[in-house]
Design a protein around this motif. Structure first.
Motif, PDB file in Angstrom:
ATOM      1  N   ARG A 186      22.794 -37.301  38.883  1.00 30.88           N
ATOM      2  CA  ARG A 186      21.922 -37.952  39.988  1.00 30.88           C
ATOM      3  C   ARG A 186      20.916 -39.179  39.384  1.00 30.88           C
ATOM      4  O   ARG A 186      20.857 -38.925  38.285  1.00 30.88           O
ATOM      5  CB  ARG A 186      21.158 -36.746  40.910  1.00 30.88           C
ATOM      6  N   THR A 187      20.630 -39.815  40.379  1.00 30.74           N
ATOM      7  CA  THR A 187      19.584 -40.983  39.977  1.00 30.74           C
ATOM      8  C   THR A 187      18.655 -41.219  41.097  1.00 30.74           C
ATOM      9  O   THR A 187      18.626 -40.640  42.047  1.00 30.74           O
ATOM     10  CB  THR A 187      20.379 -42.359  39.708  1.00 30.74           C
ATOM     11  N   ASN A 188      17.827 -42.105  40.682  1.00 27.19           N
ATOM     12  CA  ASN A 188      16.936 -42.428  41.811  1.00 27.19           C
ATOM     13  C   ASN A 188      16.333 -43.864  41.603  1.00 27.19           C
ATOM     14  O   ASN A 188      16.689 -44.458  40.535  1.00 27.19           O
ATOM     15  CB  ASN A 188      15.341 -41.369  41.677  1.00 27.19           C
ATOM     16  N   ALA A 189      15.302 -44.210  42.428  1.00 26.49           N
ATOM     17  CA  ALA A 189      14.861 -45.757  42.483  1.00 26.49           C
ATOM     18  C   ALA A 189      14.282 -45.976  41.112  1.00 26.49           C
ATOM     19  O   ALA A 189      14.281 -47.218  40.683  1.00 26.49           O
ATOM     20  CB  ALA A 189      13.815 -45.867  43.663  1.00 26.49           C
ATOM     21  N   ILE A 190      13.430 -44.914  40.572  1.00 20.21           N
ATOM     22  CA  ILE A 190      12.949 -45.246  39.364  1.00 20.21           C
ATOM     23  C   ILE A 190      13.870 -45.631  38.377  1.00 20.21           C
ATOM     24  O   ILE A 190      13.684 -46.676  37.372  1.00 20.21           O
ATOM     25  CB  ILE A 190      11.963 -44.195  38.800  1.00 20.21           C
ATOM     26  N   GLN A 191      15.215 -44.781  38.220  1.00 20.08           N
ATOM     27  CA  GLN A 191      15.928 -45.247  37.091  1.00 20.08           C
ATOM     28  C   GLN A 191      16.675 -46.560  37.274  1.00 20.08           C
ATOM     29  O   GLN A 191      16.996 -47.048  36.564  1.00 20.08           O
ATOM     30  CB  GLN A 191      16.962 -44.017  37.011  1.00 20.08           C
ATOM     31  N   ILE A 192      17.004 -46.659  38.591  1.00 22.19           N
ATOM     32  CA  ILE A 192      17.600 -48.050  39.086  1.00 22.19           C
ATOM     33  C   ILE A 192      16.815 -49.361  38.590  1.00 22.19           C
ATOM     34  O   ILE A 192      17.372 -50.241  38.112  1.00 22.19           O
ATOM     35  CB  ILE A 192      17.814 -48.195  40.659  1.00 22.19           C
ATOM     36  N   VAL A 193      15.447 -49.199  38.629  1.00 24.05           N
ATOM     37  CA  VAL A 193      14.573 -50.269  38.265  1.00 24.05           C
ATOM     38  C   VAL A 193      14.394 -50.655  36.863  1.00 24.05           C
ATOM     39  O   VAL A 193      14.505 -51.404  36.294  1.00 24.05           O
ATOM     40  CB  VAL A 193      13.225 -50.327  38.993  1.00 24.05           C
ATOM     41  N   PHE A 194      14.172 -49.196  36.004  1.00 19.92           N
ATOM     42  CA  PHE A 194      13.507 -49.254  34.953  1.00 19.92           C
ATOM     43  C   PHE A 194      14.445 -48.974  33.635  1.00 19.92           C
ATOM     44  O   PHE A 194      14.470 -49.620  32.461  1.00 19.92           O
ATOM     45  CB  PHE A 194      12.378 -48.145  34.610  1.00 19.92           C
ATOM     46  N   PHE A 195      15.538 -48.406  34.204  1.00 21.11           N
ATOM     47  CA  PHE A 195      16.690 -48.086  33.148  1.00 21.11           C
ATOM     48  C   PHE A 195      17.214 -49.310  32.573  1.00 21.11           C
ATOM     49  O   PHE A 195      17.532 -49.798  31.413  1.00 21.11           O
ATOM     50  CB  PHE A 195      17.791 -47.249  33.439  1.00 21.11           C
ATOM     51  N   PRO A 196      17.770 -50.390  33.402  1.00 20.84           N
ATOM     52  CA  PRO A 196      18.061 -51.677  32.866  1.00 20.84           C
ATOM     53  C   PRO A 196      17.279 -52.489  32.051  1.00 20.84           C
ATOM     54  O   PRO A 196      17.665 -53.078  31.020  1.00 20.84           O
ATOM     55  CB  PRO A 196      18.457 -52.498  34.265  1.00 20.84           C
ATOM     56  N   PHE A 197      16.018 -52.398  32.494  1.00 22.37           N
ATOM     57  CA  PHE A 197      14.928 -52.901  31.512  1.00 22.37           C
ATOM     58  C   PHE A 197      14.762 -52.353  30.233  1.00 22.37           C
ATOM     59  O   PHE A 197      14.847 -53.102  29.132  1.00 22.37           O
ATOM     60  CB  PHE A 197      13.707 -52.976  32.131  1.00 22.37           C
ATOM     61  N   GLY A 198      15.122 -51.203  30.096  1.00 21.37           N
ATOM     62  CA  GLY A 198      14.946 -50.376  28.792  1.00 21.37           C
ATOM     63  C   GLY A 198      15.966 -50.804  27.884  1.00 21.37           C
ATOM     64  O   GLY A 198      16.178 -50.953  26.783  1.00 21.37           O
ATOM     65  N   LYS A 199      17.144 -50.783  28.822  1.00 20.74           N
ATOM     66  CA  LYS A 199      18.574 -51.126  28.121  1.00 20.74           C
ATOM     67  C   LYS A 199      18.411 -52.389  27.361  1.00 20.74           C
ATOM     68  O   LYS A 199      18.878 -52.878  26.318  1.00 20.74           O
ATOM     69  CB  LYS A 199      19.627 -51.179  29.035  1.00 20.74           C
ATOM     70  N   PHE A 200      17.959 -53.501  28.155  1.00 22.71           N
ATOM     71  CA  PHE A 200      17.822 -54.970  27.828  1.00 22.71           C
ATOM     72  C   PHE A 200      16.994 -54.771  26.297  1.00 22.71           C
ATOM     73  O   PHE A 200      17.474 -55.406  25.291  1.00 22.71           O
ATOM     74  CB  PHE A 200      17.302 -55.821  28.779  1.00 22.71           C
ATOM     75  N   TRP A 201      15.761 -54.291  26.534  1.00 24.05           N
ATOM     76  CA  TRP A 201      14.954 -54.535  25.397  1.00 24.05           C
ATOM     77  C   TRP A 201      15.417 -53.652  24.197  1.00 24.05           C
ATOM     78  O   TRP A 201      15.077 -54.053  23.036  1.00 24.05           O
ATOM     79  CB  TRP A 201      13.326 -54.111  25.772  1.00 24.05           C
ATOM     80  N   TYR A 202      16.065 -52.639  24.355  1.00 18.87           N
ATOM     81  CA  TYR A 202      16.677 -51.864  23.325  1.00 18.87           C
ATOM     82  C   TYR A 202      17.603 -52.487  22.661  1.00 18.87           C
ATOM     83  O   TYR A 202      17.504 -52.816  21.197  1.00 18.87           O
ATOM     84  CB  TYR A 202      17.209 -50.470  24.041  1.00 18.87           C
ATOM     85  N   THR A 203      18.697 -53.107  23.057  1.00 18.00           N
ATOM     86  CA  THR A 203      19.555 -53.967  22.463  1.00 18.00           C
ATOM     87  C   THR A 203      19.066 -55.461  21.973  1.00 18.00           C
ATOM     88  O   THR A 203      19.720 -55.797  20.903  1.00 18.00           O
ATOM     89  CB  THR A 203      20.890 -54.111  23.367  1.00 18.00           C
TER      90      THR A 203
END
Length: 225
Positions: free
Chosen positions: A173-190
């Motif tokens: 399952r996911t939530n609004a926090i993951q929808i917003v912040f996971f992509p940002f984390g993925k971008f800065w990680y790569t």
């Protein structure tokens, strides 16, 4: 002898450079994919007539050095059941050495397998599972993905839907926090931690698009919950 398996509904969708690089193949099988990549690859394993099976994508090219290595592998006696092959990704005319693609460039992915040594698992991000010994070949696969933004968007839209469906089946399952912040984390990680910025504009676009893929996966998953 070597069989080559390409996941595609038609050989007409295979790039010219891919076809020309498979001069060593004794058999080429074209297997369509219906929302399950591991099932399609396992179908190729079953249908292949020869002991060694190489899995190639429609936008990949086998380097001459790799082809020569595989010819030697098929004639050798060994307990090895699968080989990792490193891959170089070329995007917008530039070889990507960092960021999202750096792992497959350094560690490789299993692509050459011995018939009966294992099976593919995973609906989208499929992996070859084997209890046999593995090794890594020296030659590269050259990969030419997403040469236009339109192609890139089409690809990530399709793959994100498949990945969301897979996560639903896994009861994730996911939530609004993951929808917003996971992509940002993925971008800065790569882009930062994996040094994607060293690949210039191509590295920025690739990192951005893959973070957008993460956004689509979680958004679609949220809608399916």
């Amino acid at each position: 002898m070597i069989s080559v398996v390409i996941l595609t509904p038609s050989k007409d969708l295979v790039s010219k450079r891919t076809k020309e690089s498979l001069f060593f193949a004794d058999e080429i099988l074209y297997i369509p994919v219906h929302n399950d990549f591991s099932r399609a690859r396992n179908e190729g394993l079953e249908k292949a007539q020869h002991e060694w099976i190489l899995f190639v994508d429609t936008d990949e090219e086998i380097s001459k050095k790799l082809a020569e290595e595989m010819i030697k592998v098929q004639n050798a006696t060994s307990s090895i059941g699968a080989y990792y092959i490193t891959r170089r990704d070329f995007f917008w005319g530039k070889e990507l050495k960092y960021g999202e693609t750096s792992t497959v460039r350094s560690s490789g992915i299993i692509r050459l397998v011995k018939k009966g040594s294992g099976e593919w698992v995973g609906k989208v991000h499929e992996e070859f599972k084997t209890t046999n010994k593995t090794a890594t070949l020296d030659g590269y696969i050259n990969h030419y993905p997403h040469q236009t933004i339109a192609d890139f968007l089409t690809s990530i839209n399709s793959y994100s839907t498949l990945r969301a469906d897979e996560l639903v089946n896994m009861h994730v399952r996911t939530n609004a926090i993951q929808i917003v912040f996971f992509p940002f984390g993925k971008f800065w990680y790569t882009y930062l931690l994996k040094l994607g910025f060293l690949d210039g504009a191509a590295g920025f676009v690739y990192s951005f698009m893959m973070s957008f893929h993460s956004f689509l996966v979680r958004s679609k998953l949220y809608l399916k919950q």
